[in-house]
Design a protein around this motif. Structure first.
Motif, PDB file in Angstrom:
ATOM      1  N   ARG A  33     -28.033 -47.378  53.130  1.00 24.57           N
ATOM      2  CA  ARG A  33     -29.353 -47.156  52.539  1.00 24.57           C
ATOM      3  C   ARG A  33     -29.711 -45.671  52.605  1.00 24.57           C
ATOM      4  NH1 ARG A  33     -32.215 -50.215  55.739  1.00 24.57           N
ATOM      5  NH2 ARG A  33     -31.483 -52.077  54.689  1.00 24.57           N
ATOM      6  N   GLU A  36     -27.942 -43.941  49.808  1.00 27.76           N
ATOM      7  CA  GLU A  36     -28.599 -44.258  48.532  1.00 27.76           C
ATOM      8  C   GLU A  36     -29.876 -43.435  48.354  1.00 27.76           C
ATOM      9  OE1 GLU A  36     -27.862 -46.120  45.944  1.00 27.76           O
ATOM     10  OE2 GLU A  36     -26.020 -46.991  46.707  1.00 27.76           O
ATOM     11  N   GLU A  37     -30.670 -43.339  49.411  1.00 28.33           N
ATOM     12  CA  GLU A  37     -31.928 -42.592  49.323  1.00 28.33           C
ATOM     13  C   GLU A  37     -31.676 -41.115  49.058  1.00 28.33           C
ATOM     14  OE1 GLU A  37     -33.896 -43.550  52.978  1.00 28.33           O
ATOM     15  OE2 GLU A  37     -34.473 -45.559  52.265  1.00 28.33           O
ATOM     16  N   LEU A  79     -19.638 -44.459  46.251  1.00 27.71           N
ATOM     17  CA  LEU A  79     -20.681 -43.544  46.707  1.00 27.71           C
ATOM     18  C   LEU A  79     -20.224 -42.089  46.585  1.00 27.71           C
ATOM     19  CD1 LEU A  79     -21.989 -45.447  49.838  1.00 27.71           C
ATOM     20  CD2 LEU A  79     -23.249 -45.032  47.723  1.00 27.71           C
ATOM     21  N   ARG A  82     -20.576 -40.928  43.069  1.00 27.26           N
ATOM     22  CA  ARG A  82     -21.979 -40.644  42.704  1.00 27.26           C
ATOM     23  C   ARG A  82     -22.460 -39.336  43.307  1.00 27.26           C
ATOM     24  NH1 ARG A  82     -25.328 -45.771  44.228  1.00 27.26           N
ATOM     25  NH2 ARG A  82     -27.025 -44.475  43.450  1.00 27.26           N
TER      26      ARG A  82
END
Length: 88
Positions: A33, A36-37, A79, A82
Motif C-alpha cells: 500500500r 501504491e501511495e 510495481l 510503474r
C-alpha cells in the motif's frame, strides 16, 4: 469436529499457523500500500524506497510459505515497471 487427541492437536496447530500467516499477509499488504501511495503521488524516490522495503518483506513471506515465488515476483515486477514509468 475432531475426535482423536492427535486431530485436536492438529486443529490447534493449524489455528496458530493461520494466525501467523494472516499477520504476515497483512504486513506485506501494508508495505505494498505504501508503494501504491507513493506511485499515485508521483514521488519516484519515495516509491523506489517503499518498493525496496516491500520487496524484502514479500521475499520473507515467500520463504515462510505465505506467498508463491511467482506471485511475489510478478507483483514486484509490475510495481517496478510503474515506478520506472514515473521517470518518463
Amino acid at each position: 469436529m475432531a475426535n482423536t487427541v492427535s486431530a485436536k492437536k492438529a486443529t490447534r496447530k493449524m489455528e496458530r499457523k493461520t494466525a501467523v500467516n494472516k499477520s504476515r499477509r497483512t504486513r506485506v499488504r501494508g508495505y505494498l500500500r505504501a508503494v501504491e501511495e507513493a506511485i499515485v503521488a508521483e514521488d519516484q524516490a519515495a516509491a523506489s524506497e517503499a518498493l525496496r522495503k516491500a520487496q524484502s518483506e514479500m521475499m520473507r513471506a515467500v520463504a515462510k510459505g505465505v506467498y508463491h515465488q511467482n506471485t511475489a515476483s510478478r507483483k514486484i515486477s509490475r510495481l517496478s515497471k510503474r515506478i520506472k514509468a514515473l521517470a518518463a
